[in-house]
Design an enzyme around this catalytic site. Structure first.
Site, PDB file in Angstrom:
ATOM      1  N   LYS A 144      26.008  24.489  33.763  1.00  0.00           N
ATOM      2  CA  LYS A 144      26.908  24.531  34.918  1.00  0.00           C
ATOM      3  C   LYS A 144      26.199  25.337  35.999  1.00  0.00           C
ATOM      4  O   LYS A 144      25.965  26.532  35.835  1.00  0.00           O
ATOM      5  CB  LYS A 144      28.233  25.200  34.538  1.00  0.00           C
ATOM      6  N   GLY A 168      39.459  32.123  39.671  1.00  0.00           N
ATOM      7  CA  GLY A 168      40.361  33.148  39.135  1.00  0.00           C
ATOM      8  C   GLY A 168      41.589  33.409  39.991  1.00  0.00           C
ATOM      9  O   GLY A 168      42.375  34.300  39.673  1.00  0.00           O
ATOM     10  N   ALA A 184      37.899  25.753  38.478  1.00  0.00           N
ATOM     11  CA  ALA A 184      38.288  26.973  39.198  1.00  0.00           C
ATOM     12  C   ALA A 184      39.580  26.837  39.980  1.00  0.00           C
ATOM     13  O   ALA A 184      39.847  25.814  40.608  1.00  0.00           O
ATOM     14  CB  ALA A 184      37.187  27.435  40.154  1.00  0.00           C
ATOM     15  N   GLY A 185      40.378  27.891  39.911  1.00  0.00           N
ATOM     16  CA  GLY A 185      41.587  27.985  40.723  1.00  0.00           C
ATOM     17  C   GLY A 185      42.856  27.443  40.092  1.00  0.00           C
ATOM     18  O   GLY A 185      43.945  27.611  40.639  1.00  0.00           O
ATOM     19  N   ASN A 228      39.655  28.829  32.849  1.00  0.00           N
ATOM     20  CA  ASN A 228      39.434  29.998  32.005  1.00  0.00           C
ATOM     21  C   ASN A 228      40.585  30.976  32.148  1.00  0.00           C
ATOM     22  O   ASN A 228      41.434  31.111  31.279  1.00  0.00           O
ATOM     23  CB  ASN A 228      38.095  30.645  32.388  1.00  0.00           C
ATOM     24  N   THR A 229      40.662  31.627  33.343  1.00  0.00           N
ATOM     25  CA  THR A 229      41.655  32.683  33.538  1.00  0.00           C
ATOM     26  C   THR A 229      43.087  32.193  33.317  1.00  0.00           C
ATOM     27  O   THR A 229      43.922  32.946  32.810  1.00  0.00           O
ATOM     28  CB  THR A 229      41.518  33.265  34.966  1.00  0.00           C
TER      29      THR A 229
END
Lengths: 68, 255
Positions: free
Chosen positions: B96, B157, B183-184, B205-206
């Site tokens: 990535k 995040g 992301a986001g 992830n987050t």
């Protein structure tokens, strides 16, 4: 005795450490997934045994950590 | 099936491995998510504390495809070096590309991302660049030979969800490689929305690791991504301004 830089820190190594494999055993890293770079040259696992260390080598030892 | 380069995956959820409350919770979250692709970062080892636990060591790596990132890189050259370090482990061919151009927003540097992508494609990597939702850049990354494009839904995040669905749809419509929204993502609704737009996958992830109950959220994300994908494949109805009755107008026994 040999002085090298490992991950930015100056370290003096005992005389019996000759190869990258010896170095990894010394730090108990030989069974872990690590990648070694010496003076900008990235080594594969099979090259650890045959790669000899020299005084003033700049050594990077990296591994996989959590990330997104 | 999700096809990235030569690799085929059942799951369309790509899961990050950062910031979980514990390895036990992380293991359970990974398990219930049914993900097949896990992202990692590459960092210096603390050689003076070799016994420090590491998530990778607790993982059956034959069951997962590892997707290391180049996080920490600010230039193409740094990203290429990190990618080569990751590949030298012998555990992965995928990378990535993540080249951050702004510390506050963590938005990617478009020029360096493109340059790193070009170089890594030449080196034979399976390349998945993290990019902003720029439509033209997404096309240029494809022209450079990347194997998937990964536009962000919103800043890393931030959990703001998809802030520009118009651009995301343009990117998806013009893409000849998989589009993975990266992301986001904050909630299962965000993940489902990305999939309903036609994304091929979602990387998060987050949203899972930071949830009150990461294991339950991992399951919710799996279901949301499956639901969103099915909805996309089924084809939603057009929106109308006024009501249309679902029940027949004929044969009412009133009046």
């Amino acid at each position: 005795m040999m002085i090298v830089v490992i991950n930015g820190e100056s370290v003096s190594l005992p005389a019996q450490i000759v190869s990258v494999s010896d170095l990894l055993k010394h730090y108990e890293l030989h069974e872990k997934v690590v990648v070694v770079e010496i003076n900008g040259e990235i080594l594969t696992g099979t090259e650890h045994q045959i790669t000899r260390l020299s005084d003033k080598d700049r050594i990077e030892i990296v591994h996989f950590v959590g990330g997104g | 099936m999700l096809k990235i380069g030569p690799l085929l995956f059942e799951s369309r959820l790509l899961l990050g491995t950062g910031k979980y409350p514990s390895f036990t919770i992380q293991r359970q979250a990974v398990e219930v998510s049914k993900t097949e692709i896990l992202t990692f970062a590459i960092r210096r080892m603390n050689i003076f504390e070799p016994s420090q636990p590491n998530f990778l060591e607790q993982l059956d790596t034959s069951r997962y495809t590892l997707l290391p990132n180049t996080a920490g890189a600010k230039t193409a050259a740094e990203a290429v070096r990190i990618a080569k370090l990751a590949k030298a482990s012998g555990l992965c061919d995928m990378i990535k590309v993540e080249v951050i151009g702004c510390d506050k927003t963590l938005l990617p540097d478009p020029m360096e991302t493109l340059k790193a992508t070009e170089e890594l494609v030449k080196e034979g990597f399976i390349v998945l660049p993290y990019t902003s939702d720029d439509v033209v850049l997404a096309r240029k990354l494809q022209e450079a030979g990347c194997h998937a494009v990964m536009p962000g839904a919103s800043p890393i995040g931030s959990g703001q969800g998809i802030i520009n669905p118009v651009n995301l749809r343009f990117i998806i419509e013009q893409a000849a490689v998989p589009v993975i929204v990266d992301a986001g993502i904050g909630s299962p609704a965000d993940a489902a929305a990305a999939m309903e737009l036609g994304a091929d996958g979602v990387l998060l992830n987050t949203a899972v690791s930071g949830a009150n109950d990461p294991v339950k959220m991992a399951k919710a994300m799996r279901l949301a991504i499956e639901a969103g994908r099915l909805g996309f494949e089924a084809g939603r109805i057009a929106k109308k301004r006024y009501a249309t009755a679902s029940s027949p107008v004929e044969g009412m026994s009133i009046g």
